[in-house]
Design a protein around this motif. Sequence first.
Motif, PDB file in Angstrom:
ATOM      1  N   TYR A  97     -31.316  -5.445 -51.812  1.00  0.00           N
ATOM      2  CA  TYR A  97     -31.980  -4.326 -52.506  1.00  0.00           C
ATOM      3  C   TYR A  97     -31.321  -4.100 -53.867  1.00  0.00           C
ATOM      4  O   TYR A  97     -31.998  -3.841 -54.868  1.00  0.00           O
ATOM      5  N   ALA A  98     -29.982  -4.232 -53.912  1.00  0.00           N
ATOM      6  CA  ALA A  98     -29.285  -4.083 -55.196  1.00  0.00           C
ATOM      7  C   ALA A  98     -29.817  -5.112 -56.193  1.00  0.00           C
ATOM      8  O   ALA A  98     -30.067  -4.793 -57.360  1.00  0.00           O
ATOM      9  N   ALA A  99     -30.004  -6.354 -55.730  1.00  0.00           N
ATOM     10  CA  ALA A  99     -30.508  -7.406 -56.624  1.00  0.00           C
ATOM     11  C   ALA A  99     -31.923  -7.062 -57.091  1.00  0.00           C
ATOM     12  O   ALA A  99     -32.275  -7.266 -58.262  1.00  0.00           O
ATOM     13  N   ALA A 100     -32.732  -6.514 -56.171  1.00  0.00           N
ATOM     14  CA  ALA A 100     -34.110  -6.153 -56.533  1.00  0.00           C
ATOM     15  C   ALA A 100     -34.125  -5.005 -57.539  1.00  0.00           C
ATOM     16  O   ALA A 100     -34.913  -4.998 -58.483  1.00  0.00           O
ATOM     17  N   ILE A 147     -24.533  -1.791 -58.531  1.00  0.00           N
ATOM     18  CA  ILE A 147     -25.562  -1.097 -57.738  1.00  0.00           C
ATOM     19  C   ILE A 147     -25.198  -1.143 -56.258  1.00  0.00           C
ATOM     20  O   ILE A 147     -25.278  -0.141 -55.539  1.00  0.00           O
ATOM     21  N   ASP A 148     -24.750  -2.325 -55.810  1.00  0.00           N
ATOM     22  CA  ASP A 148     -24.379  -2.472 -54.399  1.00  0.00           C
ATOM     23  C   ASP A 148     -23.255  -1.496 -54.026  1.00  0.00           C
ATOM     24  O   ASP A 148     -23.239  -0.954 -52.920  1.00  0.00           O
ATOM     25  N   ALA A 149     -22.361  -1.268 -54.967  1.00  0.00           N
ATOM     26  CA  ALA A 149     -21.236  -0.360 -54.687  1.00  0.00           C
ATOM     27  C   ALA A 149     -21.716   1.075 -54.452  1.00  0.00           C
ATOM     28  O   ALA A 149     -21.040   1.866 -53.801  1.00  0.00           O
ATOM     29  N   VAL A 150     -22.909   1.400 -54.967  1.00  0.00           N
ATOM     30  CA  VAL A 150     -23.443   2.757 -54.805  1.00  0.00           C
ATOM     31  C   VAL A 150     -24.208   2.898 -53.484  1.00  0.00           C
ATOM     32  O   VAL A 150     -24.301   3.981 -52.915  1.00  0.00           O
TER      33      VAL A 150
END
Length: 331
Positions: free
Chosen positions: A32-35, A12-15
């Motif tokens: 935010y990616a973790a959330a 997700i973080d990569a996006v």
Amino acid sequence: MSSANAILVEQIDAVLPQTQCGKCGHGGCLPYAAAIADGEAINKCPPGGDTTLHTLAQLLQRPLEALEQPAEAPQLAVIREDECIGCTKCIQACPVDAIVGAAKQMHGVLEAECTGCELCVEPCPVDCIDIIAHPQWQAAHDELARQRYLNARAANGRARHRARNARLEARKAALTDKRMARLKQRLSPAKADSRAVTSTTGTPADGSPTVSTTGATASAATSSSSRNSALIARLQHKLSRLAAEDPKRHELEQRLSDLQQSTHAVPQQTRQLKMALAAAEQRRRLAERHLQHCYRQAGPDEIDAAKQALEQARSTEQAARAALEQSPSLD
Ligand code: SF4
Ligand code: SF4
Ligand code: SF4
């Protein structure tokens, strides 16, 4: 976090666009990616806009929702240099260290590093920062050039934000070291006083036959609290039997007061040291987690910085533990 979840967070973080602007309500793209991995909505990133939203929906097999806030085109902060008073507040706010300058000197923004997050605008006391369309984005005339710019901004933003976090962690650890050293310094004379008071008040000038004074040196420091409690009780008892006008009364009252002060000082210092140790342990745990995170996602420079931060956190913890072990314990 399970390893499957950690991989999902990475994907997700990569996006995400890595401006680290916090407009999603989190302290950067990785949180935010973790959330999102934990189930939060995918429509909260204005810099990512519709492209990021679609990619996330596809990646996570979630339905498309409308963006919570309007999409934003890439931006750049520009400081009106002749108005800048050099307060450095913008430097402290910038999540990717894209502002250069020194106290009371003119500041400037590194165009290639600025993610356009706008976080420097609000803290500026003279309102001399403008946000404009990023020139590199404007100069990109086809889809390939635009994507190249966005990829470079994301890679830079991610790396610089993590390097900054590692640096701030290391600085916090160094500050804790300094505080510990100051605390130990403050503690040393207090311990000496405590021993001195125990020694003098233990002298049986009042005729007390049961309180030993011969051991009131190093070993007395560790048991001074309980010894002092016994002495306090004896002195209070003696005072209660003296007449108000008895000439010995003043001397005994003074001795009692000294003794009570030194007895209360020890537990307070011990409590402070316990709190300092708990804080140092917490900092070490955070540094360990950050290093694990860097091993998974960061480059060699950030891993080195995270290792240094962990080393510093460990030595702070050791110093805190040693200081606590040397202090007189609570009875
Ligand atoms: S770019 Fe800003 S809004 Fe988007 S995920 Fe990163 S911090 Fe959140
Ligand atoms: S200079 Fe301002 S807008 Fe640019 S990245 Fe730093 S804080 Fe964000
Ligand atoms: S916050 Fe504003 S005045 Fe202060 S250094 Fe930055 S640009 Fe200059």
